[in-house]
Scaffold this motif. Structure first.
Motif, PDB file in Angstrom:
ATOM      1  N   UNK A 140     -73.611  19.484   1.071  1.00 21.86           N
ATOM      2  CA  UNK A 140     -72.774  20.670   0.910  1.00 21.86           C
ATOM      3  C   UNK A 140     -73.171  21.454  -0.330  1.00 21.86           C
ATOM      4  N   UNK A 141     -73.376  20.752  -1.449  1.00 24.09           N
ATOM      5  CA  UNK A 141     -73.771  21.440  -2.677  1.00 24.09           C
ATOM      6  C   UNK A 141     -75.120  22.125  -2.511  1.00 24.09           C
ATOM      7  N   UNK A 142     -76.046  21.436  -1.812  1.00 19.92           N
ATOM      8  CA  UNK A 142     -77.354  22.043  -1.570  1.00 19.92           C
ATOM      9  C   UNK A 142     -77.222  23.307  -0.733  1.00 19.92           C
ATOM     10  N   UNK A 143     -76.361  23.235   0.295  1.00 17.29           N
ATOM     11  CA  UNK A 143     -76.141  24.422   1.117  1.00 17.29           C
ATOM     12  C   UNK A 143     -75.509  25.558   0.334  1.00 17.29           C
ATOM     13  N   UNK A 144     -74.539  25.234  -0.525  1.00 19.42           N
ATOM     14  CA  UNK A 144     -73.901  26.266  -1.341  1.00 19.42           C
ATOM     15  C   UNK A 144     -74.888  26.889  -2.322  1.00 19.42           C
ATOM     16  N   UNK A 145     -75.728  26.051  -2.949  1.00 19.96           N
ATOM     17  CA  UNK A 145     -76.727  26.576  -3.881  1.00 19.96           C
ATOM     18  C   UNK A 145     -77.726  27.468  -3.151  1.00 19.96           C
ATOM     19  N   UNK A 146     -78.152  27.043  -1.953  1.00 24.94           N
ATOM     20  CA  UNK A 146     -79.078  27.873  -1.175  1.00 24.94           C
ATOM     21  C   UNK A 146     -78.425  29.205  -0.807  1.00 24.94           C
ATOM     22  N   UNK A 147     -77.153  29.141  -0.419  1.00 25.75           N
ATOM     23  CA  UNK A 147     -76.446  30.367  -0.089  1.00 25.75           C
ATOM     24  C   UNK A 147     -76.335  31.308  -1.282  1.00 25.75           C
ATOM     25  N   UNK A 149     -78.384  31.378  -3.866  1.00 23.55           N
ATOM     26  CA  UNK A 149     -79.720  31.928  -4.137  1.00 23.55           C
ATOM     27  C   UNK A 149     -80.057  33.042  -3.161  1.00 23.55           C
ATOM     28  N   UNK A 150     -79.697  32.845  -1.895  1.00 25.36           N
ATOM     29  CA  UNK A 150     -79.978  33.884  -0.901  1.00 25.36           C
ATOM     30  C   UNK A 150     -79.205  35.158  -1.211  1.00 25.36           C
ATOM     31  N   UNK A 151     -77.922  34.997  -1.610  1.00 23.81           N
ATOM     32  CA  UNK A 151     -77.130  36.175  -1.963  1.00 23.81           C
ATOM     33  C   UNK A 151     -77.734  36.899  -3.166  1.00 23.81           C
ATOM     34  N   UNK A 152     -78.200  36.109  -4.151  1.00 24.15           N
ATOM     35  CA  UNK A 152     -78.819  36.723  -5.331  1.00 24.15           C
ATOM     36  C   UNK A 152     -80.090  37.469  -4.944  1.00 24.15           C
ATOM     37  N   UNK A 153     -80.897  36.867  -4.046  1.00 26.42           N
ATOM     38  CA  UNK A 153     -82.124  37.532  -3.609  1.00 26.42           C
ATOM     39  C   UNK A 153     -81.818  38.812  -2.831  1.00 26.42           C
ATOM     40  N   UNK A 154     -80.809  38.746  -1.975  1.00 29.62           N
ATOM     41  CA  UNK A 154     -80.423  39.937  -1.216  1.00 29.62           C
ATOM     42  C   UNK A 154     -79.946  41.047  -2.157  1.00 29.62           C
ATOM     43  N   UNK A 155     -79.175  40.656  -3.180  1.00 28.08           N
ATOM     44  CA  UNK A 155     -78.700  41.650  -4.144  1.00 28.08           C
ATOM     45  C   UNK A 155     -79.864  42.267  -4.915  1.00 28.08           C
ATOM     46  N   UNK A 156     -80.822  41.407  -5.342  1.00 26.65           N
ATOM     47  CA  UNK A 156     -81.990  41.929  -6.045  1.00 26.65           C
ATOM     48  C   UNK A 156     -82.803  42.847  -5.148  1.00 26.65           C
ATOM     49  N   UNK A 157     -82.942  42.448  -3.864  1.00 26.20           N
ATOM     50  CA  UNK A 157     -83.687  43.279  -2.926  1.00 26.20           C
ATOM     51  C   UNK A 157     -82.999  44.619  -2.718  1.00 26.20           C
ATOM     52  N   UNK A 158     -81.670  44.606  -2.640  1.00 26.51           N
ATOM     53  CA  UNK A 158     -80.931  45.851  -2.484  1.00 26.51           C
ATOM     54  C   UNK A 158     -81.112  46.764  -3.696  1.00 26.51           C
ATOM     55  N   UNK A 159     -81.067  46.158  -4.898  1.00 30.17           N
ATOM     56  CA  UNK A 159     -81.280  46.951  -6.108  1.00 30.17           C
ATOM     57  C   UNK A 159     -82.689  47.527  -6.153  1.00 30.17           C
ATOM     58  N   UNK A 160     -83.675  46.682  -5.762  1.00 28.12           N
ATOM     59  CA  UNK A 160     -85.063  47.161  -5.758  1.00 28.12           C
ATOM     60  C   UNK A 160     -85.244  48.284  -4.739  1.00 28.12           C
ATOM     61  N   UNK A 161     -84.595  48.138  -3.556  1.00 26.11           N
ATOM     62  CA  UNK A 161     -84.699  49.180  -2.534  1.00 26.11           C
ATOM     63  C   UNK A 161     -84.046  50.473  -3.013  1.00 26.11           C
ATOM     64  N   UNK A 162     -82.898  50.335  -3.695  1.00 26.53           N
ATOM     65  CA  UNK A 162     -82.234  51.525  -4.221  1.00 26.53           C
ATOM     66  C   UNK A 162     -83.097  52.215  -5.276  1.00 26.53           C
ATOM     67  N   UNK A 163     -83.703  51.395  -6.150  1.00 26.88           N
ATOM     68  CA  UNK A 163     -84.585  51.972  -7.170  1.00 26.88           C
ATOM     69  C   UNK A 163     -85.791  52.651  -6.530  1.00 26.88           C
ATOM     70  N   UNK A 164     -86.345  52.025  -5.463  1.00 26.67           N
ATOM     71  CA  UNK A 164     -87.489  52.622  -4.780  1.00 26.67           C
ATOM     72  C   UNK A 164     -87.111  53.936  -4.105  1.00 26.67           C
ATOM     73  N   UNK A 165     -85.943  53.970  -3.475  1.00 24.88           N
ATOM     74  CA  UNK A 165     -85.487  55.199  -2.840  1.00 24.88           C
ATOM     75  C   UNK A 165     -85.290  56.311  -3.866  1.00 24.88           C
ATOM     76  N   UNK A 166     -84.729  55.924  -5.015  1.00 29.68           N
ATOM     77  CA  UNK A 166     -84.543  56.916  -6.077  1.00 29.68           C
ATOM     78  C   UNK A 166     -85.877  57.440  -6.573  1.00 29.68           C
ATOM     79  N   UNK A 167     -86.845  56.499  -6.750  1.00 23.76           N
ATOM     80  CA  UNK A 167     -88.174  56.923  -7.200  1.00 23.76           C
ATOM     81  C   UNK A 167     -88.839  57.829  -6.169  1.00 23.76           C
ATOM     82  N   UNK A 168     -88.678  57.504  -4.875  1.00 21.05           N
ATOM     83  CA  UNK A 168     -89.257  58.344  -3.826  1.00 21.05           C
ATOM     84  C   UNK A 168     -88.631  59.733  -3.822  1.00 21.05           C
ATOM     85  N   UNK A 169     -87.315  59.785  -4.026  1.00 19.88           N
ATOM     86  CA  UNK A 169     -86.641  61.075  -4.078  1.00 19.88           C
ATOM     87  C   UNK A 169     -87.139  61.899  -5.264  1.00 19.88           C
ATOM     88  N   UNK A 170     -87.279  61.240  -6.410  1.00 20.62           N
ATOM     89  CA  UNK A 170     -87.788  61.944  -7.586  1.00 20.62           C
ATOM     90  C   UNK A 170     -89.217  62.415  -7.349  1.00 20.62           C
TER      91      UNK A 170
END
Length: 225
Positions: A140-147, A149-170
């Protein structure tokens, strides 16, 4: 006796529900959560003792099958709670001990020809449950830690995508601005600022282009003034 036991077990369950309800209503700070957790573990220990005490309430001399049915129910309840309580090893340990200790004490107090075998079985059950609870907790702890980490990666990916979109707009905005500036420069380089007519530079470029076409294709060329 059955009514007394039902009242006892329901009081223990109501205590668990009461602690959970008070916790939700109180909404304590994070540092106070362990205190509430310990209260809930204590209440679950009382519930385990209430379940285990059923062998004392339902014991009838000579009714061995009824006794074994009672033990079977206790084993089932204990096994189910391994899944429910596996995230908290202390809760599982105390609940299992609470549910199995009264039957062991009962075996010492009454005359039972299978007392040794049943005692050994209950002890083995307790050990196996604790081992399984440890495995379930780690999974259970391993599953929670993986979850997480996945949420953190998704959040980082969303931030990177937002930054990329902003850079493309600029970049698009700068390209548009640059194209506009180049067009203005081209107009300034080829047209007279006052009249807007083509200037000498533009005319010279066009003459050179027409001369090159004449030299390449042999076509006639003329200039009209």
């Amino acid at each position: 006796l059955a009514v007394i036991w039902l009242v006892l077990i329901n009081l223990a369950e109501l205590l668990i529900l009461g602690i959970g309800y008070r916790y939700q209503m109180a909404k304590p700070a994070a540092e106070d959560a362990p205190k509430w957790g310990n209260r809930l573990i204590f209440a679950n220990t009382l519930a385990g003792l209430a379940w285990g005490s059923s062998v004392w309430f339902f014991w009838v001399d000579g009714e061995f099958m009824l006794y074994m049915l009672n033990l079977t129910v206790l084993v089932g309840v204990s096994a189910i709670c391994v899944i429910i309580m596996s995230p908290l090893r202390n809760a599982m340990l105390l609940f299992s001990a609470g549910i199995l200790l009264p039957p062991l004490m009962h075996l010492l107090a009454v005359d039972n020809s299978y007392a040794l075998q049943i005692s050994i079985g209950l002890v083995i059950l307790f050990i196996v449950e604790q081992q399984y609870s440890g495995v379930a907790e780690r999974q259970l702890n391993s599953g929670l830690e993986s979850g997480q980490r996945n949420l953190a990666l998704v959040e980082q990916l969303s931030l990177a995508r937002a930054a990329l979109n902003k850079a493309n707009q600029e970049l698009t905005s700068k390209n548009t601005e640059l194209s506009s500036m180049l067009e203005r420069v081209r107009v300034m380089a080829t047209r007279d600022e006052l009249t807007g007519a083509f200037n000498r530079r533009y005319i010279s470029e066009q003459l050179e282009r027409q001369v090159a076409l004449k030299a390449r294709h042999g076509t006639p060329a003329s200039v009209i003034m």
